[in-house]
Design a protein around this motif. Structure first.
Motif, PDB file in Angstrom:
ATOM      1  N   VAL A   1       0.857  -1.192   0.000  1.00 16.64           N
ATOM      2  CA  VAL A   1       0.000   0.000   0.000  1.00 16.64           C
ATOM      3  C   VAL A   1       0.892   1.241   0.000  1.00 16.64           C
ATOM      4  O   VAL A   1       2.077   1.172   0.339  1.00 16.64           O
ATOM      5  N   GLY A   2       0.326   2.366  -0.365  1.00 15.14           N
ATOM      6  CA  GLY A   2       1.048   3.626  -0.304  1.00 15.14           C
ATOM      7  C   GLY A   2       1.142   4.113   1.131  1.00 15.14           C
ATOM      8  O   GLY A   2       0.355   3.707   1.995  1.00 15.14           O
ATOM      9  N   ARG A   3       2.098   5.000   1.375  1.00 18.11           N
ATOM     10  CA  ARG A   3       2.250   5.548   2.729  1.00 18.11           C
ATOM     11  C   ARG A   3       1.009   6.297   3.166  1.00 18.11           C
ATOM     12  O   ARG A   3       0.617   6.245   4.331  1.00 18.11           O
ATOM     13  N   SER A   4       0.361   6.999   2.221  1.00 19.59           N
ATOM     14  CA  SER A   4      -0.841   7.743   2.601  1.00 19.59           C
ATOM     15  C   SER A   4      -1.951   6.784   3.026  1.00 19.59           C
ATOM     16  O   SER A   4      -2.696   7.062   3.971  1.00 19.59           O
ATOM     17  N   THR A   5      -2.051   5.649   2.351  1.00 11.20           N
ATOM     18  CA  THR A   5      -3.053   4.639   2.749  1.00 11.20           C
ATOM     19  C   THR A   5      -2.731   4.108   4.132  1.00 11.20           C
ATOM     20  O   THR A   5      -3.613   4.004   4.993  1.00 11.20           O
ATOM     21  N   LEU A   6      -1.474   3.771   4.349  1.00 13.12           N
ATOM     22  CA  LEU A   6      -1.054   3.265   5.660  1.00 13.12           C
ATOM     23  C   LEU A   6      -1.394   4.274   6.751  1.00 13.12           C
ATOM     24  O   LEU A   6      -1.977   3.911   7.779  1.00 13.12           O
ATOM     25  N   HIS A   7      -1.088   5.546   6.522  1.00 11.52           N
ATOM     26  CA  HIS A   7      -1.353   6.578   7.530  1.00 11.52           C
ATOM     27  C   HIS A   7      -2.847   6.860   7.704  1.00 11.52           C
ATOM     28  O   HIS A   7      -3.276   7.294   8.767  1.00 11.52           O
ATOM     29  N   ARG A   8      -3.636   6.584   6.690  1.00  9.49           N
ATOM     30  CA  ARG A   8      -5.093   6.736   6.826  1.00  9.49           C
ATOM     31  C   ARG A   8      -5.637   5.682   7.805  1.00  9.49           C
ATOM     32  O   ARG A   8      -6.518   5.954   8.598  1.00  9.49           O
ATOM     33  N   TYR A   9      -5.073   4.478   7.752  1.00 12.50           N
ATOM     34  CA  TYR A   9      -5.505   3.412   8.656  1.00 12.50           C
ATOM     35  C   TYR A   9      -4.858   3.536  10.033  1.00 12.50           C
ATOM     36  O   TYR A   9      -5.498   3.273  11.047  1.00 12.50           O
ATOM     37  N   PHE A  10      -3.576   3.893  10.036  1.00  9.58           N
ATOM     38  CA  PHE A  10      -2.813   3.967  11.281  1.00  9.58           C
ATOM     39  C   PHE A  10      -1.948   5.229  11.242  1.00  9.58           C
ATOM     40  O   PHE A  10      -0.849   5.215  10.683  1.00  9.58           O
ATOM     41  N   PRO A  11      -2.442   6.329  11.821  1.00  8.81           N
ATOM     42  CA  PRO A  11      -1.731   7.614  11.730  1.00  8.81           C
ATOM     43  C   PRO A  11      -0.315   7.586  12.322  1.00  8.81           C
ATOM     44  O   PRO A  11       0.580   8.250  11.825  1.00  8.81           O
ATOM     45  N   GLU A  12      -0.116   6.798  13.366  1.00  5.47           N
ATOM     46  CA  GLU A  12       1.191   6.757  14.034  1.00  5.47           C
ATOM     47  C   GLU A  12       1.708   5.324  14.088  1.00  5.47           C
ATOM     48  O   GLU A  12       0.928   4.368  14.077  1.00  5.47           O
ATOM     49  N   ARG A  13       2.992   5.195  14.209  1.00  3.26           N
ATOM     50  CA  ARG A  13       3.612   3.867  14.308  1.00  3.26           C
ATOM     51  C   ARG A  13       3.078   3.112  15.528  1.00  3.26           C
ATOM     52  O   ARG A  13       2.844   1.908  15.474  1.00  3.26           O
ATOM     53  N   THR A  14       2.891   3.828  16.632  1.00  4.67           N
ATOM     54  CA  THR A  14       2.366   3.166  17.833  1.00  4.67           C
ATOM     55  C   THR A  14       0.984   2.564  17.580  1.00  4.67           C
ATOM     56  O   THR A  14       0.661   1.508  18.129  1.00  4.67           O
TER      57      THR A  14
END
Length: 193
Positions: A43-56
């Motif tokens: 997935v793209g980074r924007s998709t990843l951040h949409r699901y999980f905004p932070e690494r934690t």
């Protein structure tokens, strides 16, 4: 309505792909970046951040994902309804799927320091504790069940390392765990005074 259902199914598949990738990525490198995770999940980074905004957020969600899977496997095996050694064999075989995650979960501070996460896992933990209590006398009279459980977790950890490093196959790790639990590493050796 059908469009919403399809969107929900797509979101669930994407979320699951991210969590599965997180387990694999963090099991290999607990310091992996969100970029590494996005690539592994496809997935793209924007998709990843949409699901999980932070690494934690993704770390905790991936830990819950593993624990829910382990809980489902434990319920399906139903160790309380089986003879102890049969249940132990089935639990070992099924939980080898989680060996890489055991490596990661046992050393990840965000997971270790989250009492709410461990509370969710308490029913599974009780079932596993019950199994080790019943199996303890069969394995080695006098060893506390809590010790046997810790040895089992250490063996799963070691199995994860051995498989990850290409030293042993899954079948070999399964056999090694059973042999170590039932015979020890010095079979027939006299007990120490």
């Amino acid at each position: 309505m059908a469009e919403t259902t399809q969107e929900s199914a797509t979101r669930l598949r994407t979320r699951t792909a991210i969590l599965d990738a997180a387990i694999q990525v963090f099991s290999r490198d607990r310091n992996a970046s969100m970029s590494d995770l996005a690539v592994a999940a496809g997935v793209g980074r924007s998709t990843l951040h949409r699901y999980f905004p932070e690494r934690t957020d993704v770390v905790r969600a991936a830990a819950r994902h593993v624990m829910h899977q382990a809980d489902a496997v434990t319920r399906r095996i139903d160790p309380a309804s089986r003879p102890p050694l049969e249940a132990l064999h089935r639990m070992i075989e099924a939980h080898l799927d989680f060996a890489p995650a055991v490596l990661w979960l046992s050393t990840e501070p965000l997971v270790q320091d989250d009492p709410a996460l461990w509370e969710e896992y308490s029913a599974t933990e009780a079932a596993v504790d019950g199994l080790f209590l019943r199996a303890a006398e069969l394995l080695h009279p006098g060893l506390p069940p809590a010790w046997i459980k810790r040895v089992m977790l250490a063996l799963l950890y070691t199995a994860g390392e051995a498989e990850r490093d290409g030293v042993m196959t899954r079948h070999e790790t399964y056999t090694a765990i059973l042999t170590t639990l039932t015979d020890g590493v010095l079979p027939g050796a006299p007990p120490r005074p």
